[in-house]
Design a protein around this motif. Sequence first.
Motif, PDB file in Angstrom:
ATOM      1  N   SER A  20       0.835  -1.200   0.000  1.00  0.00           N
ATOM      2  CA  SER A  20       0.000   0.000   0.000  1.00  0.00           C
ATOM      3  C   SER A  20       0.869   1.250   0.000  1.00  0.00           C
ATOM      4  O   SER A  20       1.906   1.291   0.654  1.00  0.00           O
ATOM      5  CB  SER A  20      -0.893  -0.018   1.241  1.00  0.00           C
ATOM      6  N   TYR A  21       0.435   2.267  -0.719  1.00  0.00           N
ATOM      7  CA  TYR A  21       1.223   3.488  -0.830  1.00  0.00           C
ATOM      8  C   TYR A  21       0.371   4.683  -0.393  1.00  0.00           C
ATOM      9  O   TYR A  21      -0.740   4.863  -0.874  1.00  0.00           O
ATOM     10  CB  TYR A  21       1.672   3.655  -2.277  1.00  0.00           C
ATOM     11  N   VAL A  22       0.900   5.469   0.524  1.00  0.00           N
ATOM     12  CA  VAL A  22       0.197   6.669   0.974  1.00  0.00           C
ATOM     13  C   VAL A  22       1.001   7.889   0.544  1.00  0.00           C
ATOM     14  O   VAL A  22       2.019   8.205   1.162  1.00  0.00           O
ATOM     15  CB  VAL A  22       0.041   6.669   2.510  1.00  0.00           C
ATOM     16  N   PRO A  23       0.584   8.604  -0.504  1.00  0.00           N
ATOM     17  CA  PRO A  23       1.365   9.745  -0.990  1.00  0.00           C
ATOM     18  C   PRO A  23       1.265  10.944  -0.056  1.00  0.00           C
ATOM     19  O   PRO A  23       0.487  10.942   0.892  1.00  0.00           O
ATOM     20  CB  PRO A  23       0.721  10.069  -2.343  1.00  0.00           C
ATOM     21  N   GLN A  24       2.048  11.976  -0.353  1.00  0.00           N
ATOM     22  CA  GLN A  24       1.969  13.193   0.447  1.00  0.00           C
ATOM     23  C   GLN A  24       0.607  13.847   0.260  1.00  0.00           C
ATOM     24  O   GLN A  24       0.041  13.806  -0.837  1.00  0.00           O
ATOM     25  CB  GLN A  24       3.057  14.177   0.015  1.00  0.00           C
ATOM     26  N   ARG A  25       0.130  14.470   1.303  1.00  0.00           N
ATOM     27  CA  ARG A  25      -1.197  15.075   1.226  1.00  0.00           C
ATOM     28  C   ARG A  25      -1.304  16.128   0.141  1.00  0.00           C
ATOM     29  O   ARG A  25      -2.325  16.250  -0.523  1.00  0.00           O
ATOM     30  CB  ARG A  25      -1.565  15.718   2.565  1.00  0.00           C
ATOM     31  N   GLU A  26      -0.225  16.907  -0.048  1.00  0.00           N
ATOM     32  CA  GLU A  26      -0.348  18.015  -0.990  1.00  0.00           C
ATOM     33  C   GLU A  26      -0.255  17.579  -2.449  1.00  0.00           C
ATOM     34  O   GLU A  26      -0.357  18.390  -3.354  1.00  0.00           O
ATOM     35  CB  GLU A  26       0.712  19.086  -0.744  1.00  0.00           C
ATOM     36  N   SER A  27      -0.067  16.285  -2.696  1.00  0.00           N
ATOM     37  CA  SER A  27      -0.005  15.846  -4.080  1.00  0.00           C
ATOM     38  C   SER A  27      -1.404  15.707  -4.667  1.00  0.00           C
ATOM     39  O   SER A  27      -1.569  15.385  -5.834  1.00  0.00           O
ATOM     40  CB  SER A  27       0.718  14.501  -4.167  1.00  0.00           C
ATOM     41  N   VAL A  28      -2.417  15.982  -3.838  1.00  0.00           N
ATOM     42  CA  VAL A  28      -3.791  15.747  -4.265  1.00  0.00           C
ATOM     43  C   VAL A  28      -4.588  17.043  -4.178  1.00  0.00           C
ATOM     44  O   VAL A  28      -4.335  17.879  -3.325  1.00  0.00           O
ATOM     45  CB  VAL A  28      -4.381  14.647  -3.355  1.00  0.00           C
ATOM     46  N   ASP A  29      -5.547  17.215  -5.071  1.00  0.00           N
ATOM     47  CA  ASP A  29      -6.413  18.399  -5.033  1.00  0.00           C
ATOM     48  C   ASP A  29      -7.616  18.085  -4.160  1.00  0.00           C
ATOM     49  O   ASP A  29      -8.508  17.332  -4.564  1.00  0.00           O
ATOM     50  CB  ASP A  29      -6.852  18.753  -6.457  1.00  0.00           C
TER      51      ASP A  29
END
Lengths: 262, 294, 429
Positions: free
Chosen positions: A81-90
């Motif tokens: 599972s991968y949890v990206p950085q919060r700011e990579s998403v709108d």
Amino acid sequence: MNEDITDPILEVHDLTVSYSRKPVLWDIDFSLPKGCIAGIIGPNGAGKSTLIKSIMGVIPSSSGYIKVFGQTLDAVRGRVSYVPQRESVDWDFPASVLDVVLMGRYGKLGLLKNTNKQDKKIALECLEKVGLQDYTKRQISQLSGGQQQRVFLARALAQEADLYLMDEPFAGVDAATEKAIIEILRDMASNNKTIIVVHHDLQSVVNYFDWVILINMRLVASGPTQEVFNNKLIQEAYGGKLTLLTEIGNILEKREIPPREK
Amino acid sequence: MIAFWIILTGSLVAISSGLLGSFLILRKMSMIGDAISHAVLPGIVIAFLISGNREPLSMLLGAGLFGLLSTFIIEYLHKKAKLQTDAAIGVTFTLLFAVGIILISVFAGKVDIDQDCVLYGEIAYVPIDLWILDTGTIMGPRPVYILSIVLVLVVLFITTGYKYLKISTFDPAFATAVGISTSLWHYLLMGAVSITTVASFESVGAILVVAFLIGLPATAYLLTDSLKKMLIITIVLGVLISFFGYWLAYWLNASIAGSMTVVLGIFFATAFIFASNTGILAKKLKSKKDVIAI
Amino acid sequence: MDDLITFFSFSDPNIRYVVFGSILLAASSAIVGCFTLLKKKALVGDAVAHSVLPGVCMAFLFTGTKNISFLICGAFFTGWMSLLLIDYIVAHSKIKKDAAIGLVLSVFFGIGIVLLTFIQQSGNASQSGLDSFIFGKAAALVGSDLITFGLIAIILLIVVSVFFKSLTLVSFDENFAKSLGFPVRGLDMLLTTLTVLAVVTGITAVGVVLMAAMLITPGAAARYWTDNIRTMVIIAAIFGAISGILGAYISYVAPSMPTGPWMVVASSFIALVSFFLAPKKGILAKWVSNNRNKTIMREENTLKAFFHLGERDGDFTVPRSMAILANKRRMGEKQLRKSLVTLRSKGFVQEAEGHWMLTETGMQNAARIIKLHRLWELYLTNYMHIAPDHVHDDAETIEHIITPEIENELELLLGYPGNDPHKQKIPRL
């Protein structure tokens, strides 16, 4: 220093990664035992995010290989599972909290199947684990930073994976949320899940992680926290001796030469 | 009866474009959609030339390829020539559009398009552009059939790929990590936009299709927090805009496509001012409430 | 053919006017466009271009005349409004910049089309020239219109040159400019005004739809020929002027053809040529330099082959056959031969009876590369603690690019070492 491990859950070998022709990571080698909570530690620009992105195949690598559960990532994606950085998403995207957590189930469904009652049940359970059970219908733009991070965590939990990679989950998050998250991670580890976290705050390392991976463009050390997280090695990681490596990287970028001859 | 066909055509265009455009605006790719709608022009002219104005579906698909080609060119210029994205888009679509206009001019006698048509279409002619079978049966306006097929394809595309479109739009890194090919879905979306633009061309022209592609979903975006609802509102608004647009054009004796766009503008302005959470009015009321509470 | 000569002899005053006007318009658009390009706001010009149409129509409706000044005022008004509206929408809702641009652009244009068609069928005889606004007609640039547009274009040029320094700074780094006390907001508004003015005048030549190209394309092309902004602006103006002349020419030989598209085609052609052929930044130049890199690496690798064989045998003077060399470096015979021939012409190797050996200078060169290779390996293992079996592949690439300065730094850092991580001797030069 680099511990040798039998039956590692993750094995990274000779990994070199470039961002638009500029090498950001050089010849990284390390392996990770099962069931630990590992922190990837290093200064800004060290390539921590790049490391987990290339492990997940989000960024291609110039050399080396990665083995997860002893196999290539593609063979075992359902278990990672991968949890990206919060700011990579709108976060203005029109979706509710439940919508986002359900996305965690998509990997198991394939193109044609839709989410069913079972998927919803799992999603709700995961939301309960992170304390957001009352927020299922909330629009994600109305969430605080901490709540957003919990949604991401719930999504990851919904994937029911064995290995979790998280990019800065504690960045910009309130103290209560941070505490809650680390509790969940510890609970997961006690259930034999392995977690790798990109982390920026040196103060909390000893408290949070039982394994530390120190990097700054190359591996400085990888091993149990009490062995690796000492002044000498931290100095080496944060010491800023990388002028030559950076200079060479700049030349490679400018002349558009790949770091490894084909 | 004429009104019915025209409003129907407008609705079909609005719904197809609006549904696809919803994903475009959420991906912040509105201007690429704009570029595609311009870039298909040379393809359309060539299709007209080859097929002698009869436009079988295959020709439309061929023209649609031009749109997809333009996205490849934009990417090539950006990646290989290191041209900044906005310049890559601007240079590409203006060149292709210019070529299209020149072709129309040069082959003025041979193609059934004139320059005005390019800008705002000739939806008024739809009812008389009839599809007549070899037996002599009149099936109805040809564009309606073509647009209906396109709509069916678009709806199929979106319903089948809904999960993947949603996830690759919201969080492309997560999507890649889970094993979804984000570039595949990107190109599928661009291809769909391309084909829809080509099919809509005759009715609303190259410029105004952008109104339906971008402006329509933007209005729906303001009115809801759920993607599903956003798509449904797009459909409803699309029909309403077609309806009111037609009658506005009738009253003013002006371009129908243009009038539909004006109606769209009015709907957007209304949504902007009055929409529940995000509208200006709501914000002003909210701040007054806060003041009173203190 | 006659037309060509007649045109370019510029003996006809009409032709002179049209050419002059076209050049002015195209050049001033190109110059203003450079700044919007640098600010990464290129497509905003597209929005403005579409938005002036309703203004032109409204001016016509209100004043009942085709007086250019009124039309320009109308165009200016709606052009400016569109930009204000875009910013307002972005600031006060969740709609993002790109969607706002697309929305405003199409709605304004739609309003313009409604007004235009309304005017057209109202049978007003004097409206016939209005649609030349949409596709452009350079030939229409005669008489008083030309004077008006020409004046505006000249004002644009003067303003740009007066505020050049400030505009450059604000386009490059707004925050820095603010910290220095520059009136950033005012300059922003100035640039917006210039853009709207450039659009308003440019569309008479190129038309509404293709105006964006007049702003973006010349600047984008010019960027590939220089890193200096002053030069870039001048080159952009020249590129613009060339497309302007071509537009005027087309207008002359084919009066029914719209000039706009031809100007755009000319401009785009120049741009594509620039993207491919510009020295240093062009795609071709990069490809050539890439190949040159590869060739040099192959030659240096060939030298290394000699050195390695010499080390192995303890004798550097043994003549080697091509087969042995090719085997050592796993190189194709053709490429090996090419490298050897070049090396011979540089005096690094010599040949005798189909066998090759290093010359004195060749020896030194080979030793230098081997030295750099082993230094880098040492650096990676000792300093960066990278596993010894990984460093060889890195060094195979890096040995070719280490500069003498870096070489010195390495030696200093590593303390003038004698051996590399694989216990091989580091050549002393």
